[in-house]
Write an enzyme that holds these catalytic residues in place. Structure first.
Site, short mmCIF file in Angstrom:
data_model
loop_
_atom_site.label_atom_id
_atom_site.label_comp_id
_atom_site.label_asym_id
_atom_site.label_seq_id
_atom_site.Cartn_x
_atom_site.Cartn_y
_atom_site.Cartn_z
N HIS A 56 0.82 -1.22 0.00
CA HIS A 56 0.00 0.00 0.00
C HIS A 56 0.86 1.27 0.00
CE1 HIS A 56 -3.08 2.90 0.92
NE2 HIS A 56 -2.54 3.17 2.10
N HIS A 80 3.46 7.32 5.22
CA HIS A 80 2.25 7.97 5.74
C HIS A 80 1.51 7.18 6.81
CE1 HIS A 80 0.29 5.36 2.71
NE2 HIS A 80 -0.80 5.51 3.43
N GLU A 84 0.88 5.82 12.70
CA GLU A 84 -0.37 5.21 13.16
C GLU A 84 -0.23 3.70 13.39
OE1 GLU A 84 -5.14 5.31 12.03
OE2 GLU A 84 -3.65 6.17 10.68
N ASP A 85 0.58 3.02 12.59
CA ASP A 85 0.61 1.57 12.63
C ASP A 85 1.89 0.97 13.21
OD1 ASP A 85 -1.88 1.50 11.54
OD2 ASP A 85 -1.23 1.09 9.49
N ASP A 147 -3.59 8.09 -1.06
CA ASP A 147 -3.90 7.04 -0.08
C ASP A 147 -5.32 6.52 -0.29
OD1 ASP A 147 -3.78 5.51 2.44
OD2 ASP A 147 -5.04 7.11 3.25
#
Length: 732
Positions: A56, A80, A84-85, A147
């Site tokens: 991705h 990006h 967050e991950d 995205d």
């Protein structure tokens, strides 16, 4: 996000980045470092599709590179989802890649929590956060669009509920945003992908329409491209390229909805694009196009002299192509083409005083964004701010609120009646009034963005056919017509019976309708009583083909094949002219039913020495004729000198009484080259009208083709062929 931890092998650097690294630069080194960093931290994570998660970020970075993004922006594409991950902090990211890349990644991370909430305050705050991020660095939104585009490409792996929610948000927010930024290649793909999940049946239908006509369209485009290329060279006009392409599916669908037309009625489903060198050559090329093909009046648009708000520039015209089909031609310079395809990415302004891609006061391309930011400071009231955003940002649809704060999207120009039917069919059917922003308004009032709509209902309220004059959504139109059709039950029962009579024959029909066979047929068609089935057949809820098919199934199962006793069974003839089987006997065509070549006929020996009268086999008058006076006859298959002879036929049409409906019917018949020799129209108190027309046709095939086109008119309630001639004293 849908990252799931597993064990996986390292992923290779994308090919375009490998090619850059053959001659390393500071930019390629930064992007490669970002890829390596992201690949290591995402290693072991999987998407819902089962792919390595790094696929991705690599896809997002690739989209940004194709747009012409700089190294910091592409690096942000790789990174990006890192904050967050993974466990990486913003501080670590700054140490590795610098403050500029970190600012972009943080901006995208904050926007990932953006929600098209139904609560006004939260909605206003979401808008403010998004537009503020755009003003600080426009690249944040472009990364977010990339995205979203890749997520939409892989949406099939999510649940249906998630698919619908994400597709709705994409169509409502991100596709208009891509349009505002002028990134056409993102806009059309976002719209088509959202369309696929929001309207799957319509999407498949559009795909089928476009595919069926592809060969003819490609042939037409190829011919136009070759012809225009030759003419431009003759005139000494330099051009970069001439190409043809189909319009995208959602754009065609929108045009069909907006213009209330079928696919074959849409004029420009394909376009030819001419790219020239200068503005002067744009207008000279336009003259060549108009000299080569007939232009369609009123379809020329000059976006070169008057650019769109997103600075799109091009000359648009529609011409009649070599096959008689309309074709759009777009003419622009190479610079204009780059802006049209890449939008803001064609004008990147980075490295300005180390502040990223901030909006400069002199940059007219972002007047709309500066206005949104000014409102952010001037309009403290959340509702007022949302109203202004909606009025100026979303220009293709109207967004209104229910009294509970839920958002309802409607076609621009929609009314409270459209809103009521969007909420629920019963709300629309029992609507008697509406309050908009707390005030009672007429039901035909067009709704504006941000209106709060409260529908007033009563149990005894009913739809009005007048509503069809102002509603704009297909849902509302269809529900109003459907309710009206169900209202006239007795008429529809008679119409359904007439349809069965025409198909199965008059003889014994009444007994058949009372039999156990028809009761079983009704139940198999999901209707409790035979009358319910007849009414549904009359107003079109069930087709004649379905009913006859069920009847045949039941008869076969019961092994009962009743033989008609009153009229000999005759096969249909495909011949076109003379009557066979009479061998010189005097004969004439009956004036009661007007038989036409190609349909089953039967002869009747007349009283008083008038010879043989030729009737349709389903003529109502045959019921009173003794069997011994019936003669089996057929149309001859031999062509005669009368091959251009016409035969009269009488049709009766029940319609919703509105201005122009007769004109629409006559236009459809004229398109089929059918002459109308007599017309009689009777209006009813219930806002319907019965139109009886006498037409002249060559054969039954021509008549059936014409009637099929007439039936497509939306205001037609019932259409059938009658056996009685119009009386002279009833004519207009």
């Amino acid at each position: 996000m849908d990252a799931v931890a597993t064990i996986s092998q390292p992923v290779d650097c994308p090919p375009w980045l490998q090619a850059l690294n053959q001659h390393p630069t500071a930019d390629s080194i930064l992007m490669t470092k970002a890829f390596t960093f992201a690949e290591r931290l995402h290693r072991g994570q999987k998407r819902k599709s089962g792919e390595d998660y790094i696929v991705h970020p690599v896809a997002v970075a690739g989209l940004l590179w194709d747009l012409g993004g700089d190294a910091q922006m592409v690096a942000a594409g790789f990174l990006h989802d890192i904050l967050e991950d993974t466990q990486v902090t913003a501080e670590t990211l700054t140490q590795e890649f610098g403050a500029e890349v970190t600012r972009l990644v943080e901006g995208v991370t904050k926007l990932s929590k953006f929600s098209f909430s139904s609560k006004t305050e939260r909605q206003a705050e979401s808008f403010r956060r998004m537009f503020l991020a755009m003003a600080q660095d426009i690249r944040v939104i472009v990364v977010k669009l990339a995205d979203r585009l890749h997520n939409m490409r892989t949406l099939e792996y999510l649940s249906p509920e998630a698919q619908w929610r994400i597709a709705r948000e994409t169509l409502d927010i991100f596709a208009p945003l891509a349009n505002r930024l002028g990134i056409w290649r993102f806009k059309w793909e976002l719209e088509d992908l959202a369309f696929k999940y929001l309207e799957p049946e319509s999407y498949r239908q559009m795909q089928q329409y476009v595919t069926e006509k592809r060969a003819n369209r490609e042939q037409q485009i190829e011919q136009v491209v070759g012809q225009l290329g030759g003419r431009l060279r003759e005139m000494g006009i330099g051009f970069q390229e001439i190409t043809g392409r189909p319009k995208h599916l959602y754009g065609i669908f929108q045009k069909m909805q907006r213009q209330q037309k079928e696919f074959h009625e849409i004029m420009d489903v394909a376009a030819v694009r001419i790219i020239v060198n200068t503005i002067d050559e744009c207008y000279r090329a336009l003259a060549v196009v108009h000299n080569s093909f007939t232009p369609v009046p009123g379809r020329f648009k000059d976006y070169v002299g008057l650019p769109k708000p997103n600075h799109y520039q091009s000359l648009h015209t529609v011409v009649i192509g070599p096959q008689g089909k309309p074709l759009e031609v777009q003419i622009r310079t190479l610079a204009m083409h780059y802006v049209a395809e890449y939008g803001i990415a064609a004008h990147w302004k980075y490295k300005e005083a180390g502040s990223g891609a901030k909006i400069k006061p002199a940059d007219e391309r972002f007047t709309w964004l500066r206005q949104l930011l000014e409102w952010q400071h001037d309009l403290k009231d959340a509702q007022e701010y949302v109203d202004n955003v909606r009025d100026n940002f979303f220009d293709q649809e109207v967004y209104v609120f229910t009294p509970k704060g839920d958002v309802v999207d409607l076609t621009a120009g929609a009314t409270p009646v459209d809103f009521a039917y969007r909420i629920h069919t019963e709300v629309g059917n029992h609507c008697w009034g509406a309050r908009v922003n707390g005030r009672l308004v007429p039901l035909h009032t067009p709704l504006r963005n941000g209106d709060i709509v409260d529908i007033l209902t009563r149990e005894n309220a009913r739809p009005s056919l007048d509503w069809l004059n102002f509603v704009v959504t297909n849902t509302a139109r269809n529900r109003i017509r459907q309710w009206y059709k169900k209202l006239n039950r007795e008429d529809h029962i008679a119409q359904g019976k007439a349809l069965l009579e025409a198909e199965l024959g008059r003889s014994g029909l009444d007994n058949l309708l009372k039999s156990e066979v028809m009761a079983t047929v009704a139940q198999r068609c999901n209707y409790p009583q035979v009358e319910d089935l007849l009414a549904a057949l009359g107003y079109g809820e069930v087709s004649l083909k379905q009913v006859v098919g069920r009847w045949q199934e039941v008869v076969q199962q019961q092994t009962q094949t009743p033989e008609p006793e009153s009229i000999p069974a005759l096969g249909k003839s495909t011949s076109t002219h003379e009557v066979a089987g009479l061998h010189g006997l005097a004969h004439h065509l009956a004036q009661c039913c007007h038989p036409i070549p190609g349909e089953p006929i039967i002869g009747v020996v007349t009283l008083g020495g008038r010879g043989i009268s030729i009737h349709r086999q389903d003529c109502a008058n045959l019921k009173a004729i003794p069997v011994e006076r019936l003669l089996p006859v057929n149309w001859s298959g031999v062509e005669t000198s009368q091959q251009y002879q016409t035969y009269p036929a009488v049709i009766q049409v029940t319609v919703i009484d509105r201005v122009g409906v007769l004109k629409d019917i006559l236009s459809r018949l004229s398109d089929q080259r059918i002459n109308v020799s007599d017309v009689h129209m009777t209006t009813r108190a219930n806002q319907t009208a019965v139109i009886t027309l006498r037409v002249d046709v060559h054969n039954v095939a021509q008549l059936e083709t014409a009637l099929s086109h007439v039936r497509k008119i939306s205001d037609i309630l019932h259409l059938h062929r009658v056996g009685q001639e119009i009386k002279p004293d009833e004519r207009n």
